[in-house]
Design an enzyme around this catalytic site. Structure first.
Site, PDB file in Angstrom:
ATOM      1  N   GLU A 125      14.487  22.481 -33.635  1.00  0.00           N
ATOM      2  CA  GLU A 125      14.641  22.578 -32.182  1.00  0.00           C
ATOM      3  C   GLU A 125      13.791  21.487 -31.520  1.00  0.00           C
ATOM      4  O   GLU A 125      12.630  21.308 -31.921  1.00  0.00           O
ATOM      5  CB  GLU A 125      14.186  23.952 -31.684  1.00  0.00           C
ATOM      6  CG  GLU A 125      14.536  24.165 -30.226  1.00  0.00           C
ATOM      7  CD  GLU A 125      14.116  25.540 -29.680  1.00  0.00           C
ATOM      8  OE1 GLU A 125      14.293  25.767 -28.479  1.00  0.00           O
ATOM      9  OE2 GLU A 125      13.618  26.364 -30.457  1.00  0.00           O
ATOM     10  N   GLY A 265       3.951  25.664 -31.151  1.00  0.00           N
ATOM     11  CA  GLY A 265       3.161  26.809 -31.582  1.00  0.00           C
ATOM     12  C   GLY A 265       3.822  27.495 -32.763  1.00  0.00           C
ATOM     13  O   GLY A 265       3.191  27.806 -33.762  1.00  0.00           O
ATOM     14  N   ALA A 266       5.141  27.719 -32.628  1.00  0.00           N
ATOM     15  CA  ALA A 266       5.872  28.413 -33.682  1.00  0.00           C
ATOM     16  C   ALA A 266       7.358  28.263 -33.416  1.00  0.00           C
ATOM     17  O   ALA A 266       7.761  27.849 -32.335  1.00  0.00           O
ATOM     18  CB  ALA A 266       5.481  29.895 -33.705  1.00  0.00           C
ATOM     19  N   GLU A 268      11.366  30.113 -34.097  1.00  0.00           N
ATOM     20  CA  GLU A 268      12.039  31.374 -34.393  1.00  0.00           C
ATOM     21  C   GLU A 268      13.225  31.273 -35.339  1.00  0.00           C
ATOM     22  O   GLU A 268      14.125  32.105 -35.302  1.00  0.00           O
ATOM     23  CB  GLU A 268      12.515  32.004 -33.076  1.00  0.00           C
ATOM     24  CG  GLU A 268      13.704  31.296 -32.401  1.00  0.00           C
ATOM     25  CD  GLU A 268      13.329  30.283 -31.344  1.00  0.00           C
ATOM     26  OE1 GLU A 268      14.173  29.977 -30.498  1.00  0.00           O
ATOM     27  OE2 GLU A 268      12.185  29.788 -31.353  1.00  0.00           O
ATOM     28  N   ASN A 269      13.281  30.265 -36.227  1.00  0.00           N
ATOM     29  CA  ASN A 269      14.409  30.126 -37.154  1.00  0.00           C
ATOM     30  C   ASN A 269      14.808  31.488 -37.719  1.00  0.00           C
ATOM     31  O   ASN A 269      13.957  32.279 -38.097  1.00  0.00           O
ATOM     32  CB  ASN A 269      14.030  29.227 -38.332  1.00  0.00           C
ATOM     33  CG  ASN A 269      13.267  27.998 -37.892  1.00  0.00           C
ATOM     34  OD1 ASN A 269      13.770  27.192 -37.141  1.00  0.00           O
ATOM     35  ND2 ASN A 269      12.026  27.886 -38.349  1.00  0.00           N
ATOM     36  N   HIS A 301       6.601  37.033 -29.729  1.00  0.00           N
ATOM     37  CA  HIS A 301       7.555  36.116 -29.085  1.00  0.00           C
ATOM     38  C   HIS A 301       8.624  35.644 -30.079  1.00  0.00           C
ATOM     39  O   HIS A 301       9.830  35.751 -29.809  1.00  0.00           O
ATOM     40  CB  HIS A 301       6.787  34.916 -28.520  1.00  0.00           C
ATOM     41  CG  HIS A 301       7.645  33.905 -27.829  1.00  0.00           C
ATOM     42  ND1 HIS A 301       7.821  33.899 -26.467  1.00  0.00           N
ATOM     43  CD2 HIS A 301       8.391  32.871 -28.302  1.00  0.00           C
ATOM     44  CE1 HIS A 301       8.637  32.897 -26.137  1.00  0.00           C
ATOM     45  NE2 HIS A 301       8.989  32.262 -27.241  1.00  0.00           N
ATOM     46  N   GLU A 302       8.198  35.141 -31.235  1.00  0.00           N
ATOM     47  CA  GLU A 302       9.179  34.590 -32.187  1.00  0.00           C
ATOM     48  C   GLU A 302      10.054  35.696 -32.773  1.00  0.00           C
ATOM     49  O   GLU A 302      11.245  35.501 -32.982  1.00  0.00           O
ATOM     50  CB  GLU A 302       8.471  33.807 -33.303  1.00  0.00           C
ATOM     51  CG  GLU A 302       7.560  32.686 -32.817  1.00  0.00           C
ATOM     52  CD  GLU A 302       8.205  31.702 -31.843  1.00  0.00           C
ATOM     53  OE1 GLU A 302       9.431  31.506 -31.882  1.00  0.00           O
ATOM     54  OE2 GLU A 302       7.460  31.123 -31.023  1.00  0.00           O
ATOM     55  N   HIS A 305      12.770  36.680 -30.339  1.00  0.00           N
ATOM     56  CA  HIS A 305      13.866  35.706 -30.276  1.00  0.00           C
ATOM     57  C   HIS A 305      15.032  36.106 -31.184  1.00  0.00           C
ATOM     58  O   HIS A 305      16.142  35.604 -31.000  1.00  0.00           O
ATOM     59  CB  HIS A 305      13.379  34.326 -30.713  1.00  0.00           C
ATOM     60  CG  HIS A 305      12.941  33.440 -29.591  1.00  0.00           C
ATOM     61  ND1 HIS A 305      13.672  33.272 -28.430  1.00  0.00           N
ATOM     62  CD2 HIS A 305      11.856  32.618 -29.474  1.00  0.00           C
ATOM     63  CE1 HIS A 305      13.049  32.398 -27.650  1.00  0.00           C
ATOM     64  NE2 HIS A 305      11.943  31.995 -28.248  1.00  0.00           N
ATOM     65  N   GLU A 324      13.984  31.263 -23.387  1.00  0.00           N
ATOM     66  CA  GLU A 324      12.523  31.179 -23.371  1.00  0.00           C
ATOM     67  C   GLU A 324      11.890  31.974 -22.235  1.00  0.00           C
ATOM     68  O   GLU A 324      10.890  32.653 -22.431  1.00  0.00           O
ATOM     69  CB  GLU A 324      12.065  29.721 -23.334  1.00  0.00           C
ATOM     70  CG  GLU A 324      12.394  28.942 -24.601  1.00  0.00           C
ATOM     71  CD  GLU A 324      11.799  29.534 -25.876  1.00  0.00           C
ATOM     72  OE1 GLU A 324      10.913  30.412 -25.796  1.00  0.00           O
ATOM     73  OE2 GLU A 324      12.229  29.119 -26.968  1.00  0.00           O
TER      74      GLU A 324
END
Length: 883
Positions: A125, A265-266, A268-269, A301-302, A305, A324
């Protein structure tokens, strides 16, 4: 280099071809990696003769086949950015096979497939997949993927990708393979691959329908003990999403991998989240309360997602806030439920004011849904994320918890496994509740922070109280005129004893609305309007925008006495904090004016008393007290000035802090003594709140430079049983230059030099320091053996941190600007995403005096003239210069 090209929302067109299935195969090597893709392609319109244009960047094309037939060079067009196939079979679908060669070990941009500390890792991304293979790299191409990964078994014993593991085994030459299948359609930005020497912390989670999910957090072996909190956070998030939104995990396996070199930060795959190590690894000795809280929030958060982003994704990148803004809102709610809702709200609003309000008032101002971009990476911003979350929160404010949940349910019912737009979310909220949202969509299309002015009046004879609202959105680049927007204002009225008045009715626009309760929501939708409350027995003090019910700047006719009254009595804790902040901002602005005119500075004793009474109010949450006695930052004050003056603002904030510390020192000392603990570290709200208050008090006392308090801080440093307390004592001591500071910084480094995440904090503490002439110290640290310009976390700590000290970054001699300019040009060659984040510090150069403007402008012009400048940096630097 091609000239940077601007992309526009209004030019969106549907793709001519869709991809149904994608089979990927990776042969990982030390010098090169071979990527093979086999894609089932179907035309959107049967019999279409349109060319298929695939994105590709830094790829070596080996071969292209259509329906098994090898294409010759004349059958396709290849340039530096695209592979174009002009003539394709016109039948319903066909198979496209492409082989490419890539060089992950040379990839310093950390997007696409790259090496991090010896392991292979991906970040796709927004548009990184085009660095892996030729593809339609856009989020509305959703397909089902399989991925076969093979590599050296000794070097890469663990081979991970999205979905479920179908098979694995050994192959000749000391190699092995793993085959992964993801049963859900996804856009290519959610593809992930990790290969390396990793071990996992394993656990399970049983979903509410009874399915057992295997959970794994992968790290290098030495970091495994630091993953317990991350696993706790993941399980808490999975349970919370079921309880609050009815959303259950949809696969049998969930993987998280921690990597030290990561731009974001991270990520979400699907089922293979890749995290920056700093947001996974924690132990009481190596992570602070703030780190523990950040890990909880970002793991939430991830994970969230998986539904808001993966199952339903964005039609195009302009819609980024659809996933987001919504997911930030969800992680804020999760963290609020896990800790203190008021304290979390204060932290989120502070972040909005410190970072997003200035962005909305500068050359990079853009709507929550931008209209155009040159490089999408530049729009992963506080506007899209944090202001986007405030837009989602306004739906919840207007609809209530149940109405909001109905809207979310309808959103998934309509759009599961689709790529959709912000209007689709708006329509689900509206239709599920049969709601009238008037001009609410303006929030998505207009940049700039609305300024709301409120004037009140009381009619004693009629026993009515009136609130007149006017709203204005300032002009922003490309948007000189604005329309009024829909602003929900949560209001309560306080009587003379400080209690909420029970409200009965409000008159507005020719209609009377009956209300019952101590607060109500006023719907402000026009440029000017008036609301009149009836049956109000005495002149009340209004509590406006409770809980910060809209992301706006507010100007009221509240007197200082009213604000002190709200600070003491408001039942809305957020507004108690807010009253103190408004008072502090007013006070500091007046003192800045005095300082500029060389008048002596004096602190209003009523302000000291007001904060003193908050300090000694035992009914209040300790973390709330810590927030309430913390002054607004220098940036917030400069934001309110016509011409920002970093030196004056810094001098005033320092003066106010010292005065408060001096006048309240007995109370502050008591707080430090009464909130110590030698017990083992526990991450829970009461312990975090206790530490936050103690450490805020300690920082105040150390600012006095009194030997007794320096000794106190030194003792706290030595006796600390966790990093939260130790680092707070270190920070308190390092406010003041001198031998004590130098010795303790050296001691801390010697203790933690082998832990790179703790060393990054050590860099950050020094780079953000306001001590005079700090640019020279920061330059020296660039040559420190622990610093590496290729590692984003180190850059954010040392260079990003330095830009966060207004007094040093904006030094009158331009030394701060020159330092940053030189670094940006170096960084851009290595990692354009990180370089563009750094150059953003220049974006508001026109806010300062003419001397500083000239010095900053010279650096921006120097950057613009650099050879081979990336699109990332070009976009920010050119827009900043054009402001």
């Amino acid at each position: 280099m091609d000239a940077p090209k601007e992309i526009f929302l209004k030019n969106y067109t549907k793709p001519d071809y869709y991809f149904e299935t994608v089979d990927l195969s990776f042969s990982l090597g030390e010098e090169k990696t071979i990527v093979s893709s086999k894609i089932k392609v179907s035309p959107r319109v049967k019999g279409s003769s349109a060319a298929l244009v695939l994105d590709g960047h830094d790829l070596k094309l080996l071969s292209v086949k259509v329906e098994g037939k090898l294409l010759k060079e004349g059958d396709y067009q290849l340039d530096s950015r695209h592979l174009t196939l002009p003539s394709l079979p016109a039948e319903e679908s066909f198979v496209l096979e492409i082989d490419t060669e890539i060089y992950p070990h040379k990839n310093t941009s950390l997007e696409g497939l790259y090496k991090s500390s010896g392991n292979f890792c991906t970040q796709c991304e927004a548009e990184g997949f085009r660095k892996i293979t030729f593809y339609q790299d856009r989020p509305d191409i959703m397909a089902k993927y399989t991925c076969r990964v093979e590599g050296d078994k000794t070097l890469y014993p663990v081979l991970l990708s999205n979905g479920n593991l179908i098979s694995q085994g050994d192959i000749e030459g000391g190699r092995h393979y793993a085959l992964w299948e993801d049963p859900f359609k996804k856009p290519c930005y959610l593809f992930a691959l990790v290969a390396g020497q990793l071990v996992s912390r394993d656990d399970t989670f049983t979903t509410r329908s009874g399915r057992q999910v295997s959970l794994k957090i992968w790290t290098p072996a030495e970091d495994l003990p630091k993953t317990a909190h991350a696993m706790y956070s993941l399980k808490a998030a999975m349970k919370w999403d079921e309880d609050v939104f009815g959303l259950e995990y949809d696969l049998d396996l969930f993987n998280i991998v921690a990597v030290p070199d990561f731009n974001m930060g991270a990520m979400e795959n699907k089922s293979l989240n890749i995290f920056n190590s700093k947001l996974v690894l924690a132990s009481p000795e190596t992570a602070t309360d703030a780190d523990y809280a950040a890990i909880l929030g970002v793991i939430g958060h991830e994970y969230f997602h998986n539904w808001t982003g993966n199952r339903v994704t964005c039609r195009d990148w302009f819609q980024l806030s659809l996933k987001e803004g919504l997911t930030v809102f969800r992680d804020q709610e999760f963290s609020s439920d896990m800790g203190s809702r008021t304290v979390k709200r204060i932290a989120d609003v502070s972040k909005l004011r410190i970072y997003q309000f200035p962005q909305d008032a500068g050359p990079m101002a853009h709507p929550v849904r931008p209209h155009s971009y040159i490089k999408m990476d530049n729009f992963y911003t506080v506007t899209v994320y944090e202001k986007g979350a405030e837009v989602v929160r306004m739906y919840k404010t207007l609809l209530g918890t149940q109405g909001f949940r109905k809207g979310i349910d309808l959103y998934f019912e309509r759009h599961d496994e689709q790529a959709v737009t912000c209007e689709d979310f708006f329509a689900a909220m509206r239709d599920a509740n049969n709601a009238d949202f008037a001009n609410f969509l303006q929030w998505y299309s207009q940049a700039g922070t609305p300024v709301v002015k409120v004037v009140s009046s009381y009619n004693a004879d009629a026993r009515t109280f009136s609130l007149k609202f006017s709203q204005e959105i300032p002009p922003t680049p490309g948007q000189p005129t604005k329309e009024p927007t829909f602003i929900p204002v949560v209001v309560g009225l306080l009587d003379s004893s400080g209690k909420d008045i029970t409200l009965s009715s409000v008159h507005h626009d020719g209609t009377v609305q009956t209300i019952s309760g101590s607060s109500t929501i006023l719907r402000v939708t026009k440029k000017e309007e008036e609301f009149v409350f009836s049956d109000i027995p005495e002149r009340p003090v209004p509590s406006l925008f409770r809980g910060f019910s809209a992301p706006v700047r507010v100007e009221t006719d509240l007197s200082n006495d009213d604000l002190f009254f709200l600070l003491a009595h408001d039942s809305d804790e957020f507004n108690r904090w807010e009253a103190g902040q408004v008072l502090a901002r007013k006070l500091m602005l007046n003192l800045v004016s005095d300082f500029q005119q060389n008048k002596p500075l004096a602190l209003n004793p009523k302000f000291v008393q007001g904060l003193g009474s908050v300090l000694s109010d035992s009914s209040l949450d300790k973390e709330f007290i810590a927030k309430a006695i913390t002054l607004p930052g220098e940036g917030e004050i400069m934001d309110m000035m016509a011409v920002a003056d970093p030196d004056a603002v810094h001098a005033v904030r320092k003066f106010v802090r010292k005065q408060l510390a001096s006048e309240l020192k007995e109370e502050l000392l008591k707080i430090v003594e009464n909130n110590r603990s030698t017990e083992a570290y526990v991450f829970d709200h009461s312990n975090m709140a206790r530490r936050a208050l103690k450490n805020t008090a300690l920082a105040y006392l150390a600012s006095l430079e009194d030997p007794a308090y320096m000794e106190l801080a030194l003792n706290e440093y030595k006796m600390a049983t966790n990093l939260t307390d130790q680092f707070a004592a270190l920070a308190a001591l390092s406010q003041n230059p001198g031998k004590t500071r130098d010795d303790i910084l050296a001691d801390f480094y010697n203790k933690w030099q082998d832990d790179y995440l703790v060393v990054n904090k050590w860099f950050l503490l020094q780079s953000t320091s306001d001590i005079p002439g700090n640019v020279e110290n920061v330059k020296k640290l660039l040559d420190h053996p622990a610093f590496d310009l290729r590692n984003p976390n180190k850059v954010y700590s040392l260079i990003g941190g330095f830009c966060g000290s207004p007094v040093n970054f904006h030094a009158k001699d331009g030394s701060g600007y020159k330092f940053l300019g030189d670094i940006v040009v170096q960084l851009d060659k290595l990692n354009p995403q990180v370089a563009s984040r750094m150059v953003s510090a220049f974006s508001r150069w026109k806010r300062y005096d003419e001397t500083r403007q000239g010095l900053a402008k010279a650096q921006l012009e120097m950057i613009m003239s650099a050879n081979g400048l990336s699109e990332n940096v070009f976009e920010i630097a050119s827009k900043s210069l054009a402001a």
